[in-house]
Design a protein around this motif. Structure first.
Motif, PDB file in Angstrom:
ATOM      1  N   ARG A   1      94.120  35.533 106.743  1.00 10.89           N
ATOM      2  CA  ARG A   1      94.846  34.941 107.914  1.00 10.89           C
ATOM      3  C   ARG A   1      94.989  35.757 108.990  1.00 10.89           C
ATOM      4  O   ARG A   1      95.562  35.411 110.256  1.00 10.89           O
ATOM      5  CB  ARG A   1      96.370  34.835 107.310  1.00 10.89           C
TER       6      ARG A   1
ATOM      7  N   LEU B   1     105.160  37.987  99.290  1.00  9.33           N
ATOM      8  CA  LEU B   1     104.940  36.701  98.481  1.00  9.33           C
ATOM      9  C   LEU B   1     105.821  35.601  98.550  1.00  9.33           C
ATOM     10  O   LEU B   1     105.534  34.368  98.727  1.00  9.33           O
ATOM     11  CB  LEU B   1     104.471  37.009  97.088  1.00  9.33           C
TER      12      LEU B   1
ATOM     13  N   ASN C   1     105.793  31.535  98.275  1.00 13.58           N
ATOM     14  CA  ASN C   1     105.262  31.197  97.093  1.00 13.58           C
ATOM     15  C   ASN C   1     106.089  31.847  96.016  1.00 13.58           C
ATOM     16  O   ASN C   1     105.904  32.767  95.224  1.00 13.58           O
ATOM     17  CB  ASN C   1     103.600  31.808  96.965  1.00 13.58           C
TER      18      ASN C   1
ATOM     19  N   GLN D   1      94.002  40.056 100.135  1.00  9.99           N
ATOM     20  CA  GLN D   1      92.978  38.727 100.361  1.00  9.99           C
ATOM     21  C   GLN D   1      93.956  37.940 101.247  1.00  9.99           C
ATOM     22  O   GLN D   1      93.233  37.370 102.284  1.00  9.99           O
ATOM     23  CB  GLN D   1      92.627  38.233  99.036  1.00  9.99           C
ATOM     24  N   GLN D   2      95.034  37.726 101.129  1.00  8.67           N
ATOM     25  CA  GLN D   2      95.928  36.700 101.786  1.00  8.67           C
ATOM     26  C   GLN D   2      96.126  37.227 103.323  1.00  8.67           C
ATOM     27  O   GLN D   2      95.871  36.417 104.285  1.00  8.67           O
ATOM     28  CB  GLN D   2      97.168  36.286 101.427  1.00  8.67           C
ATOM     29  N   GLN D   3      96.238  38.391 103.438  1.00  8.35           N
ATOM     30  CA  GLN D   3      96.634  39.128 104.665  1.00  8.35           C
ATOM     31  C   GLN D   3      95.226  39.070 105.701  1.00  8.35           C
ATOM     32  O   GLN D   3      95.230  38.959 106.867  1.00  8.35           O
ATOM     33  CB  GLN D   3      97.176  40.554 104.297  1.00  8.35           C
TER      34      GLN D   3
ATOM     35  N   ARG E   1     105.434  34.457 102.536  1.00  8.79           N
ATOM     36  CA  ARG E   1     104.473  33.156 102.205  1.00  8.79           C
ATOM     37  C   ARG E   1     105.370  32.085 101.462  1.00  8.79           C
ATOM     38  O   ARG E   1     104.747  30.854 101.499  1.00  8.79           O
ATOM     39  CB  ARG E   1     103.256  33.714 101.049  1.00  8.79           C
TER      40      ARG E   1
ATOM     41  N   TYR F   1      95.339  40.178  95.628  1.00  5.63           N
ATOM     42  CA  TYR F   1      95.941  39.034  95.944  1.00  5.63           C
ATOM     43  C   TYR F   1      96.487  38.980  97.533  1.00  5.63           C
ATOM     44  O   TYR F   1      96.102  38.232  98.504  1.00  5.63           O
ATOM     45  CB  TYR F   1      96.821  38.160  95.355  1.00  5.63           C
ATOM     46  N   CYS F   2      97.388  39.702  97.796  1.00  4.26           N
ATOM     47  CA  CYS F   2      98.089  40.056  99.020  1.00  4.26           C
ATOM     48  C   CYS F   2      97.177  40.473  99.904  1.00  4.26           C
ATOM     49  O   CYS F   2      97.310  40.043 101.267  1.00  4.26           O
ATOM     50  CB  CYS F   2      99.264  41.048  98.498  1.00  4.26           C
TER      51      CYS F   2
END
Length: 390
Positions: free
Chosen positions: A198, A43, A49, A193-195, A47, A190-191
């Protein structure tokens, strides 16, 4: 040859010793996965963030500190004060303690039969009120080979027997661990979902964090709900296993109460045979018996009505709010932090080891028990003792 029971107890003791190290390893591994691999490495560094990273880290460490502190408090309470009932101690002729009775093949706390007090100089009640009664809500643990007050269950995850001295800390531990696992699952989800969104490769630590946190989170959430139920209803695992158990309450009533078909009664001290005065056996005035203590013993006697509960009736149910405070404490700080033991650990009351609930008044009405407002000759009783005996 080793007996099966001894072998099982030895295996249980070794399990209890090993599992806390497994818990410590799980905390270390989970912290590395969530804090470093998810928050810092992905993160923040990947990222960029920083805001979300700070939020996850703050929440994680708040619940991490609370979970670890409540676990340690639970573990120490179990090791240092597991709520064991003191062993009965034999005494010599001079009344000096000779140490706990050691008997092979039987419960060390089993109460021996005690004959009525034959001492003519005794007021009659000391022997009764000082007997080695098995306390209310105490149960024998085959693993510890001792009786435990308000015993709940043997939990290898926290290193031993959970009882009245540790149950509030145990509830706090399961609750905060559930919160910690929830934060870990949220960060991992969350991680992930992001991976996947993308198209990048999924980090194995993300899957490991979600799996580990979900496993422990589900287990501790179930334990939290179960513990909360026990707290609000003032019961234990033992009570759940004995759903049809009944209790007998000894309620003190006036000595001049008439006999009743609704309940049996008992008077303490028990009636004793007359004691012959050997020096005056031939005296016609004494008839060979001591009578000077008759009036004193009569005034010292106590009469009790024995009342029977119905199955599933709990004499110690005080109501949701009072039950909560009896276990978790009277102040919010005690509810949140593992500072003080439960108020129910205080057994100084002369009425009962644990506070009795509204069922006591219902039983008195059900059996038409006379109130202890006065006694023979208008003498008011000294103390209204309502002592439950299981």
């Amino acid at each position: 040859m080793t007996r099966s029971g001894d072998s099982n107890r030895a295996a249980t003791r070794w399990t209890i010793r090993v599992i806390p190290f497994f818990i410590a390893a799980a905390f270390v591994l989970g912290t590395y996965a969530v804090v470093y691999r998810l928050c810092v490495h992905y993160l923040y560094r990947t990222r960029g963030n920083s805001g979300l990273t700070a939020t996850f880290l703050v929440l994680y460490f708040v619940f991490f500190i609370l979970a670890v502190s409540t676990y340690l408090r639970t573990f120490l309470a179990i090791q240092l004060d597991p709520g064991l009932v003191p062993l009965i101690r034999d005494r010599d002729a001079n009344g000096k303690s000779q140490g706990p009775r050691r008997t092979r093949g039987r419960d060390a706390e089993a109460n021996p039969w005690v004959p009525p007090d034959q001492n003519p100089d005794s007021p009659g009640l000391e022997a009764f009120y000082s007997k080695d009664w098995k306390p209310d809500r105490a149960h024998h643990s085959s693993e510890l080979e001792r009786c435990v007050r308000k015993m709940d269950h043997l939990c290898p995850w926290v290193g031993g027997m959970v009882s009245e001295t540790s149950f509030n800390f145990f509830f706090q531990f399961t609750f905060y661990t559930t919160c910690l696992c929830s934060i870990s699952v949220a960060a991992g989800a969350y991680c992930l979902q992001q991976q996947t969104a993308r198209g990048s490769s999924v980090d194995g630590w993300v899957i490991a964090a979600i799996a580990l946190a979900s496993l422990f989170g589900f287990f501790t959430f179930a334990m939290t709900l179960t513990a909360a139920r026990f707290i609000f209803t003032n019961i234990t695992n033992i009570d759940i296993l004995r759903k049809t158990q009944i209790f007998f309450l000894a309620i003190r009533i006036p000595r001049n109460s008439p006999p009743s078909d609704a309940f049996p009664t008992i008077i303490y001290p028990l009636q004793r045979p007359p004691i012959r005065q050997m020096t005056d056996v031939a005296s016609p005035q004494s008839n060979g018996y001591l009578e000077h203590d008759t009036d004193r013993d009569m005034r010292a006697s106590r009469k009790f009505a024995i009342l029977r509960t119905e199955p599933r009736e709990n004499p110690w149910d005080l109501g949701f709010w009072a039950n909560w405070k009896s276990v978790m404490g009277n102040h919010p700080i005690d509810w949140l932090l593992p500072i003080r033991r439960s108020p129910c650990c205080n057994h100084e009351s002369m009425e009962s080891d644990y506070q009795l609930g509204p069922l006591l008044a219902d039983l008195k009405k059900r059996y038409c028990v006379p109130e202890l407002n006065g006694d023979v000759g208008g003498v008011v009783e000294m103390h209204n003792t309502e002592a439950p005996a299981v």
